[in-house]
Design a protein around this motif. Structure first.
Motif, PDB file in Angstrom:
ATOM      1  N   HIS A 260      49.906 -50.985  31.472  1.00  0.00           N
ATOM      2  CA  HIS A 260      50.616 -50.988  32.747  1.00  0.00           C
ATOM      3  C   HIS A 260      50.115 -52.073  33.707  1.00  0.00           C
ATOM      4  O   HIS A 260      49.858 -51.812  34.890  1.00  0.00           O
ATOM      5  CB  HIS A 260      50.513 -49.615  33.408  1.00  0.00           C
ATOM      6  CG  HIS A 260      51.329 -48.575  32.722  1.00  0.00           C
ATOM      7  ND1 HIS A 260      51.508 -47.305  33.225  1.00  0.00           N
ATOM      8  CD2 HIS A 260      52.025 -48.615  31.563  1.00  0.00           C
ATOM      9  CE1 HIS A 260      52.277 -46.600  32.404  1.00  0.00           C
ATOM     10  NE2 HIS A 260      52.594 -47.380  31.378  1.00  0.00           N
ATOM     11  N   LEU A 261      49.992 -53.271  33.188  1.00  0.00           N
ATOM     12  CA  LEU A 261      49.682 -54.437  33.998  1.00  0.00           C
ATOM     13  C   LEU A 261      50.762 -55.464  33.727  1.00  0.00           C
ATOM     14  O   LEU A 261      51.150 -55.677  32.573  1.00  0.00           O
ATOM     15  CB  LEU A 261      48.298 -54.999  33.655  1.00  0.00           C
ATOM     16  CG  LEU A 261      47.125 -54.043  33.902  1.00  0.00           C
ATOM     17  CD1 LEU A 261      45.823 -54.669  33.424  1.00  0.00           C
ATOM     18  CD2 LEU A 261      47.015 -53.643  35.368  1.00  0.00           C
ATOM     19  N   PHE A 262      51.244 -56.132  34.787  1.00  0.00           N
ATOM     20  CA  PHE A 262      52.448 -56.940  34.645  1.00  0.00           C
ATOM     21  C   PHE A 262      52.309 -58.049  33.621  1.00  0.00           C
ATOM     22  O   PHE A 262      53.274 -58.398  32.938  1.00  0.00           O
ATOM     23  CB  PHE A 262      52.858 -57.526  36.007  1.00  0.00           C
ATOM     24  CG  PHE A 262      52.134 -58.793  36.385  1.00  0.00           C
ATOM     25  CD1 PHE A 262      52.652 -60.036  36.037  1.00  0.00           C
ATOM     26  CD2 PHE A 262      50.939 -58.741  37.094  1.00  0.00           C
ATOM     27  CE1 PHE A 262      51.996 -61.200  36.384  1.00  0.00           C
ATOM     28  CE2 PHE A 262      50.287 -59.907  37.449  1.00  0.00           C
ATOM     29  CZ  PHE A 262      50.811 -61.141  37.086  1.00  0.00           C
ATOM     30  N   GLU A 263      51.096 -58.627  33.483  1.00  0.00           N
ATOM     31  CA  GLU A 263      50.952 -59.742  32.549  1.00  0.00           C
ATOM     32  C   GLU A 263      51.129 -59.287  31.097  1.00  0.00           C
ATOM     33  O   GLU A 263      51.646 -60.044  30.256  1.00  0.00           O
ATOM     34  CB  GLU A 263      49.600 -60.446  32.741  1.00  0.00           C
ATOM     35  CG  GLU A 263      48.369 -59.612  32.458  1.00  0.00           C
ATOM     36  CD  GLU A 263      47.833 -58.884  33.685  1.00  0.00           C
ATOM     37  OE1 GLU A 263      46.604 -58.661  33.753  1.00  0.00           O
ATOM     38  OE2 GLU A 263      48.641 -58.537  34.572  1.00  0.00           O
TER      39      GLU A 263
ATOM     40  N   LEU B 133      54.888 -58.656  30.692  1.00  0.00           N
ATOM     41  CA  LEU B 133      55.584 -59.941  30.624  1.00  0.00           C
ATOM     42  C   LEU B 133      55.447 -60.557  29.237  1.00  0.00           C
ATOM     43  O   LEU B 133      56.428 -61.064  28.679  1.00  0.00           O
ATOM     44  CB  LEU B 133      55.035 -60.885  31.689  1.00  0.00           C
ATOM     45  CG  LEU B 133      55.651 -62.287  31.746  1.00  0.00           C
ATOM     46  CD1 LEU B 133      57.154 -62.214  31.966  1.00  0.00           C
ATOM     47  CD2 LEU B 133      54.978 -63.120  32.843  1.00  0.00           C
ATOM     48  N   ARG B 134      54.249 -60.524  28.670  1.00  0.00           N
ATOM     49  CA  ARG B 134      54.062 -61.055  27.318  1.00  0.00           C
ATOM     50  C   ARG B 134      54.876 -60.259  26.305  1.00  0.00           C
ATOM     51  O   ARG B 134      55.449 -60.823  25.370  1.00  0.00           O
ATOM     52  CB  ARG B 134      52.582 -61.048  26.925  1.00  0.00           C
ATOM     53  CG  ARG B 134      51.741 -62.062  27.656  1.00  0.00           C
ATOM     54  CD  ARG B 134      50.478 -62.415  26.874  1.00  0.00           C
ATOM     55  NE  ARG B 134      49.643 -61.272  26.568  1.00  0.00           N
ATOM     56  CZ  ARG B 134      48.703 -60.801  27.370  1.00  0.00           C
ATOM     57  NH1 ARG B 134      48.494 -61.355  28.563  1.00  0.00           N
ATOM     58  NH2 ARG B 134      47.958 -59.768  27.012  1.00  0.00           N
TER      59      ARG B 134
ATOM     60  N   ILE C  38      58.408 -61.509  26.568  1.00  0.00           N
ATOM     61  CA  ILE C  38      58.529 -62.840  25.970  1.00  0.00           C
ATOM     62  C   ILE C  38      58.609 -62.733  24.455  1.00  0.00           C
ATOM     63  O   ILE C  38      59.440 -63.375  23.801  1.00  0.00           O
ATOM     64  CB  ILE C  38      57.339 -63.727  26.396  1.00  0.00           C
ATOM     65  CG1 ILE C  38      57.429 -64.059  27.892  1.00  0.00           C
ATOM     66  CG2 ILE C  38      57.296 -65.012  25.569  1.00  0.00           C
ATOM     67  CD1 ILE C  38      56.181 -64.724  28.458  1.00  0.00           C
ATOM     68  N   ASN C  39      57.745 -61.915  23.878  1.00  0.00           N
ATOM     69  CA  ASN C  39      57.723 -61.772  22.421  1.00  0.00           C
ATOM     70  C   ASN C  39      58.947 -61.039  21.893  1.00  0.00           C
ATOM     71  O   ASN C  39      59.510 -61.404  20.859  1.00  0.00           O
ATOM     72  CB  ASN C  39      56.444 -61.035  22.004  1.00  0.00           C
ATOM     73  CG  ASN C  39      55.216 -61.926  22.059  1.00  0.00           C
ATOM     74  OD1 ASN C  39      55.263 -63.092  21.681  1.00  0.00           O
ATOM     75  ND2 ASN C  39      54.115 -61.387  22.542  1.00  0.00           N
ATOM     76  N   ILE C  40      59.379 -60.010  22.597  1.00  0.00           N
ATOM     77  CA  ILE C  40      60.559 -59.257  22.167  1.00  0.00           C
ATOM     78  C   ILE C  40      61.808 -60.112  22.259  1.00  0.00           C
ATOM     79  O   ILE C  40      62.677 -60.070  21.379  1.00  0.00           O
ATOM     80  CB  ILE C  40      60.691 -57.972  23.002  1.00  0.00           C
ATOM     81  CG1 ILE C  40      59.639 -56.950  22.556  1.00  0.00           C
ATOM     82  CG2 ILE C  40      62.102 -57.378  22.887  1.00  0.00           C
ATOM     83  CD1 ILE C  40      59.572 -55.718  23.420  1.00  0.00           C
TER      84      ILE C  40
ATOM     85  N   LYS D 177      56.039 -71.068  31.923  1.00  0.00           N
ATOM     86  CA  LYS D 177      55.524 -70.855  33.274  1.00  0.00           C
ATOM     87  C   LYS D 177      54.556 -69.673  33.362  1.00  0.00           C
ATOM     88  O   LYS D 177      54.222 -69.239  34.473  1.00  0.00           O
ATOM     89  CB  LYS D 177      56.694 -70.626  34.240  1.00  0.00           C
ATOM     90  CG  LYS D 177      57.583 -71.848  34.409  1.00  0.00           C
ATOM     91  CD  LYS D 177      58.608 -71.640  35.517  1.00  0.00           C
ATOM     92  CE  LYS D 177      59.419 -72.905  35.773  1.00  0.00           C
ATOM     93  NZ  LYS D 177      60.386 -72.726  36.877  1.00  0.00           N
ATOM     94  N   TYR D 178      54.110 -69.188  32.214  1.00  0.00           N
ATOM     95  CA  TYR D 178      53.273 -67.980  32.194  1.00  0.00           C
ATOM     96  C   TYR D 178      52.024 -68.135  33.072  1.00  0.00           C
ATOM     97  O   TYR D 178      51.733 -67.278  33.910  1.00  0.00           O
ATOM     98  CB  TYR D 178      52.877 -67.644  30.757  1.00  0.00           C
ATOM     99  CG  TYR D 178      52.028 -66.402  30.631  1.00  0.00           C
ATOM    100  CD1 TYR D 178      52.603 -65.133  30.696  1.00  0.00           C
ATOM    101  CD2 TYR D 178      50.651 -66.499  30.471  1.00  0.00           C
ATOM    102  CE1 TYR D 178      51.831 -63.990  30.590  1.00  0.00           C
ATOM    103  CE2 TYR D 178      49.867 -65.359  30.364  1.00  0.00           C
ATOM    104  CZ  TYR D 178      50.458 -64.109  30.424  1.00  0.00           C
ATOM    105  OH  TYR D 178      49.691 -62.989  30.323  1.00  0.00           O
TER     106      TYR D 178
END
Length: 267
Positions: free
Chosen positions: A108-111, A114-115, A118-120, A198-199
């Motif tokens: 439950h951390l946005f980074e 986000l990853r 991106i992978n999905i 832009k990660y």
């Protein structure tokens, strides 16, 4: 409507042919699947009865996606494109396995979330449905990066703004499920690399210490649609038919976008 009730109905209306879940825990969401599935969690403890053909992966999602052909369980990952129209031979023509429904409920951390997205997205398409859990915290304490409450969403709510700013080509729907809301994303584009590119820039802007400054619009659920409104929308049948027919983005996405905008979704 509670989140697992919404997810159960989402399985039905999306008529998904496969399912990917990040964050298994005790299996309460995984038990809703009836299709070939992959479930990823480094420390799952499934106690629910599972009724699908599932590959349980005890690993972090980063490690899972780093594998060669991670979706192999879903009909082999890649298979011949069977298109014999006009006498074309299928030999040498291949298509990737595309995820129909994915559920992101990992760290439950946005980074991390986000990853995961991106992978999905690399394995998705415009007709895919991607769901983030725990997107609408009820107070600042629930949204803390350092967990100190029972119920905890962390700061994954930031994904809403990140996608809005960096990926306006997507359509996102905030859903007013209990207890902590969800975000449904449509229009995935596996060729888009903006978020990956832009990660580091995104992390530099959004990675801040507690207490988090949670926008009032998030806490008050401004713009979140009732779950039943999304489930009963009239675009699902068209999405399923277009997806199953393999319509390209150029023919399928724009009509879906227009239909979604009539449901009162946010972009």
């Amino acid at each position: 409507m509670k989140r697992h009730e919404f997810l159960r109905e989402l399985h039905k209306v999306s008529a998904n042919r496969n399912y990917l879940e990040i964050g298994v825990n005790d299996g309460r969401s995984l038990r809703l699947s009836r299709v070939p599935s992959i479930a990823v969690d480094p420390a799952f403890k499934v106690v629910s009865e599972i009724k699908c053909d599932v590959h349980l992966v005890k690993a972090t999602s980063d490690d899972f996606f780093a594998r060669d052909n991670p979706l192999q369980h879903l009909k082999g990952g890649r298979h011949p494109l069977r298109n014999l129209r006009r006498g074309r031979s299928p030999l040498g023509h291949w298509r990737r396995t595309t995820l129909d429904l994915s559920f992101i409920d990992g760290m439950h951390l946005f980074e991390f979330a986000l990853r995961d997205f991106i992978n999905i997205e690399k394995h998705s398409d415009w007709g895919s449905v991607i769901v983030f859990d725990d997107m609408l915290p009820r107070n600042v304490d629930e949204a803390a990066r350092d967990r100190h409450t029972g119920a905890w969403t962390g700061d994954v709510y930031k994904i809403i703004e990140i996608l809005s700013r960096h990926r306006p080509d997507l359509v996102t729907v905030q859903v007013d499920t209990q207890p902590t809301g969800q975000l449904v994303v449509f229009g995935a584009d596996p060729t888009n690399t903006v978020l990956k590119d832009k990660y580091d820039e995104i992390l530099e802007e959004y990675l801040v210490p507690d207490p988090q400054k949670v926008p009032e619009a998030i806490l008050e659920r401004v713009g979140a649609v009732p779950p039943q409104a999304l489930l009963e929308a009239n675009f699902w049948g068209r999405l399923v038919r277009a997806r199953n027919m393999g319509l390209p983005r150029s023919r399928g996405w724009e009509p879906l976008r227009q239909a979604l905008e009539q449901v009162g979704v946010s972009r």
